[in-house]
Design a protein around this motif. Structure first.
Motif, mmCIF file in Angstrom:
data_model
loop_
_atom_site.group_PDB
_atom_site.id
_atom_site.type_symbol
_atom_site.label_atom_id
_atom_site.label_comp_id
_atom_site.label_asym_id
_atom_site.label_seq_id
_atom_site.Cartn_x
_atom_site.Cartn_y
_atom_site.Cartn_z
ATOM 1 N N ARG A 140 12.426 1.499 1.370
ATOM 2 C CA ARG A 140 13.701 1.279 0.718
ATOM 3 C C ARG A 140 13.716 2.023 -0.519
ATOM 4 N NH1 ARG A 140 13.940 -4.141 0.336
ATOM 5 N NH2 ARG A 140 14.834 -4.289 2.423
ATOM 6 N N VAL A 141 14.810 3.099 -0.463
ATOM 7 C CA VAL A 141 15.030 3.865 -1.776
ATOM 8 C C VAL A 141 16.174 3.348 -2.402
ATOM 9 C CG1 VAL A 141 15.061 6.158 -2.609
ATOM 10 C CG2 VAL A 141 13.393 5.397 -0.614
ATOM 11 N N ALA A 142 16.359 3.100 -3.632
ATOM 12 C CA ALA A 142 17.460 2.720 -4.253
ATOM 13 C C ALA A 142 17.796 4.140 -5.482
ATOM 14 C CB ALA A 142 17.468 1.770 -5.043
ATOM 15 N N ALA A 147 9.688 -0.698 -1.599
ATOM 16 C CA ALA A 147 10.976 -0.317 -2.285
ATOM 17 C C ALA A 147 10.670 0.468 -3.389
ATOM 18 C CB ALA A 147 11.704 -1.545 -2.669
ATOM 19 N N VAL A 148 11.443 1.539 -3.766
ATOM 20 C CA VAL A 148 11.071 2.244 -4.874
ATOM 21 C C VAL A 148 12.622 2.781 -5.399
ATOM 22 C CG1 VAL A 148 9.241 3.224 -4.411
ATOM 23 C CG2 VAL A 148 10.886 4.361 -3.724
ATOM 24 N N ASN A 149 12.818 2.839 -6.801
ATOM 25 C CA ASN A 149 13.884 3.503 -7.428
ATOM 26 C C ASN A 149 13.783 4.824 -7.487
ATOM 27 O OD1 ASN A 149 15.107 1.055 -7.631
ATOM 28 N ND2 ASN A 149 14.338 0.559 -9.784
ATOM 29 N N VAL A 150 14.782 5.719 -7.276
ATOM 30 C CA VAL A 150 14.607 7.218 -7.539
ATOM 31 C C VAL A 150 15.553 7.728 -8.358
ATOM 32 C CG1 VAL A 150 15.583 7.640 -5.413
ATOM 33 C CG2 VAL A 150 14.176 9.332 -6.643
ATOM 34 N N PRO A 151 15.512 8.735 -9.403
ATOM 35 C CA PRO A 151 16.570 9.214 -10.297
ATOM 36 C C PRO A 151 17.644 10.064 -9.336
ATOM 37 C CG PRO A 151 14.539 9.471 -11.129
ATOM 38 C CD PRO A 151 14.176 9.153 -9.817
ATOM 39 N N ALA A 152 18.677 10.216 -9.743
ATOM 40 C CA ALA A 152 19.737 10.905 -8.707
ATOM 41 C C ALA A 152 19.231 12.341 -8.666
ATOM 42 C CB ALA A 152 21.129 10.886 -9.344
ATOM 43 N N GLU A 153 18.744 12.833 -9.602
ATOM 44 C CA GLU A 153 18.475 14.268 -9.747
ATOM 45 C C GLU A 153 17.160 14.691 -8.477
ATOM 46 O OE1 GLU A 153 18.430 12.488 -12.466
ATOM 47 O OE2 GLU A 153 16.705 12.995 -13.611
ATOM 48 N N ASN A 154 16.392 13.500 -8.398
ATOM 49 C CA ASN A 154 15.390 13.764 -7.493
ATOM 50 C C ASN A 154 15.785 13.306 -6.167
ATOM 51 O OD1 ASN A 154 13.876 12.794 -10.430
ATOM 52 N ND2 ASN A 154 13.212 14.730 -9.535
ATOM 53 N N LYS A 181 0.845 -1.235 -0.036
ATOM 54 C CA LYS A 181 -0.005 -0.072 -0.013
ATOM 55 C C LYS A 181 0.946 1.353 -0.029
ATOM 56 C CE LYS A 181 -4.001 1.908 2.595
ATOM 57 N NZ LYS A 181 -4.523 1.975 3.876
ATOM 58 N N LEU A 182 1.879 1.323 0.845
ATOM 59 C CA LEU A 182 2.884 2.359 0.832
ATOM 60 C C LEU A 182 3.577 2.549 -0.428
ATOM 61 C CD1 LEU A 182 4.185 4.535 2.574
ATOM 62 C CD2 LEU A 182 6.179 2.705 3.128
ATOM 63 N N GLN A 183 3.936 1.227 -1.123
ATOM 64 C CA GLN A 183 4.701 1.525 -2.372
ATOM 65 C C GLN A 183 3.679 2.192 -3.470
ATOM 66 O OE1 GLN A 183 6.353 -2.012 -3.734
ATOM 67 N NE2 GLN A 183 7.432 -1.005 -5.523
ATOM 68 N N ALA A 184 2.322 1.803 -3.394
ATOM 69 C CA ALA A 184 1.470 2.033 -4.360
ATOM 70 C C ALA A 184 1.169 3.715 -4.159
ATOM 71 C CB ALA A 184 0.358 1.466 -4.283
ATOM 72 N N GLU A 185 1.055 3.983 -3.083
ATOM 73 C CA GLU A 185 0.902 5.412 -2.598
ATOM 74 C C GLU A 185 1.892 6.553 -3.264
ATOM 75 O OE1 GLU A 185 0.463 7.145 1.539
ATOM 76 O OE2 GLU A 185 -1.455 6.010 1.306
ATOM 77 N N LEU A 186 3.151 5.799 -2.735
ATOM 78 C CA LEU A 186 4.248 6.884 -3.269
ATOM 79 C C LEU A 186 4.349 6.820 -4.864
ATOM 80 C CD1 LEU A 186 6.926 5.354 -0.761
ATOM 81 C CD2 LEU A 186 6.058 7.794 -0.773
ATOM 82 N N LEU A 187 4.194 5.567 -5.359
ATOM 83 C CA LEU A 187 4.259 5.654 -6.833
ATOM 84 C C LEU A 187 3.081 6.646 -7.454
ATOM 85 C CD1 LEU A 187 5.039 1.972 -7.406
ATOM 86 C CD2 LEU A 187 6.510 3.823 -7.912
ATOM 87 N N ALA A 188 2.005 6.643 -6.957
ATOM 88 C CA ALA A 188 0.868 7.300 -7.391
ATOM 89 C C ALA A 188 1.195 8.888 -7.210
ATOM 90 C CB ALA A 188 -0.430 7.289 -6.809
ATOM 91 N N LYS A 189 1.971 9.051 -6.021
ATOM 92 C CA LYS A 189 2.094 10.704 -5.779
ATOM 93 C C LYS A 189 3.319 11.183 -6.445
ATOM 94 C CE LYS A 189 2.007 13.352 -1.427
ATOM 95 N NZ LYS A 189 2.238 13.235 -0.103
ATOM 96 N N PHE A 190 4.371 10.380 -6.710
ATOM 97 C CA PHE A 190 5.517 10.902 -7.340
ATOM 98 C C PHE A 190 5.788 10.238 -8.335
ATOM 99 C CE2 PHE A 190 5.943 10.843 -2.528
ATOM 100 C CZ PHE A 190 6.394 12.332 -2.565
ATOM 101 N N PRO A 191 5.652 10.978 -9.705
ATOM 102 C CA PRO A 191 5.787 10.442 -11.144
ATOM 103 C C PRO A 191 7.224 9.814 -11.394
ATOM 104 C CG PRO A 191 5.488 12.845 -11.202
ATOM 105 C CD PRO A 191 5.169 12.393 -9.768
ATOM 106 N N PHE A 192 8.310 10.652 -10.654
ATOM 107 C CA PHE A 192 9.718 10.057 -10.986
ATOM 108 C C PHE A 192 10.021 8.693 -10.402
ATOM 109 C CE2 PHE A 192 9.914 13.369 -7.753
ATOM 110 C CZ PHE A 192 10.584 12.541 -6.571
#
Lengths: 178, 202
Positions: free
Chosen positions: B84-86, B28-35, B5-16
């Protein structure tokens, strides 16, 4: 009470307050019974080293309880624990600061051979940088093993040609640049 | 709140963000370095992930791209859950990740460790020095091409050892209680204690 008149040992009336012996024997006797260790505690071996100083094992029975944390006041470095390359420099510096004559005891598997740490960070035995006199096996060695090793060191000290090296200038093994 | 649920929420909220596959415990989510820095700030200030509990890095191997990834674990006390953020480092030869020290001071030593072990440069770090190996050590030991036994290198404080003529040499893997075949980590000869072996029942 014993009423025997048999004289046992030193008799000042007969020998006139004079003991005849060899200088080597006297010097070595003094040295071997006044070993002042420098506890180079680096890992769990140091706990056993502390244990050997407690009342149960009581290293002072052998005249070597005076653990000195200053290299200027000690003459036997007990390397107790894992020697990393980063620490090797410090160990060598402290050894260089100890006054002659001095001895080194490698306590435990790590100090003797790197032990189980076959890795990029661990020196594979402190004998790569120090002249080790006694190696003690064990991981960690029990206090009995340490005492056994220290008694072995005493044996070794008693066999040294003390007088020959007494006035010899110290061999400088290392050269310090700048 | 469950991890999914947390993952889905984050993915919906942050498009990057992108979902990170293979996580069996936490979101667990992947985030680009610039963000990364802005995302961490949002996590801290708006989503109440108040603690950066751990930061480590990953070397996927010399032929992989992206080769280096920084991995962060954030903790939220209110709901007792981890995130977890990669963050993959862009340049494989000279990996760089923006530093999280301005947002989470606890990242300071974590990033120094990752720099020491993997050679990832954390841009904006206030004091990016080695933390475990000494400053002049020429390698980064946890990289994939670095063998466990180590490589030949000068000892630290070489002035002390001049005359002793000693240097760091690869540790001997063969012999003794531990054995290894080429390319393998050493293991004990006697593995009768192994967890994999079924224990005798009474």
């Amino acid at each position: 009470m014993s009423s025997s008149t048999a004289e046992i040992g030193y008799n000042s009336k007969v020998e006139g307050e004079v003991i005849v012996t060899k200088a080597d024997a006297v010097i070595n006797w003094i040295r071997s019974h006044s070993v002042w260790p420098m506890p180079m505690g680096l890992a769990c071996c140091a706990i056993e080293l502390m244990g050997s100083g407690g009342s149960r094992f009581d290293i002072s029975r052998f005249g070597m309880e005076v653990m000195r944390f200053s290299p200027r006041q000690s003459d036997c470095m007990i390397v107790a624990g894992t020697v990393t390359y980063k620490m090797a420099e410090v160990i060598r510096r402290i050894y260089d600061q100890m006054a002659e004559p001095k001895w080194v005891v490698a306590m435990g598997a790590c100090a003797s051979s790197g032990g189980m740490f076959r890795s990029y960070a661990t020196m594979q035995g402190v004998d790569r940088i120090l002249p080790v006199d006694v190696y003690i096996s064990g991981c960690p060695p029990k206090p009995e093993a340490l005492l056994d090793g220290m008694m072995l060191l005493q044996e070794k000290i008693r066999r040294e040609p003390a007088l020959k090296t007494l006035f010899k200038p110290r061999v400088v093994e290392t050269k310090v640049v700048n | 709140m469950s991890a999914e649920k947390l993952q889905a929420e984050l993915l919906a909220k942050f498009p990057f963000l992108a979902p990170r596959a293979g996580s069996k415990d936490h979101a667990a989510v992947n985030v680009p370095a610039e963000n990364l820095v802005a995302f961490a700030k949002t996590l801290r200030d708006e989503l109440s992930f108040h603690m950066l509990t751990d930061m480590t890095a990953l070397d996927a191997g010399e032929n992989e791209s992206p080769r280096f990834t920084g991995i962060y674990h954030f903790f939220r006390f209110a709901s007792n859950e981890y995130l977890r953020v990669a963050c993959a480092a862009g340049n494989d030869a000279k990996p760089e990740i923006p530093s999280l020290v301005p947002v989470f001071p606890s990242a300071n030593w974590f990033e120094r460790e990752a720099y020491d072990m993997f050679g990832i440069k954390f841009t904006g770090h206030p004091d990016l020095r080695r933390i475990m190996m000494w400053d002049d050590y020429p390698y980064h030991p946890l990289r994939k091409e670095f063998q466990l036994a180590g490589k030949e290198a000068p000892l630290p404080g070489v002035d002390v050892f001049e005359g002793a003529r000693t240097k760091i040499q690869p540790a001997e893997m063969a012999g003794g209680p531990f054995v290894s075949s080429p390319g393998c980590e050493p293991g004990a000869k006697d593995e009768s204690w192994s967890d994999k072996k079924i224990k005798p029942r009474e």
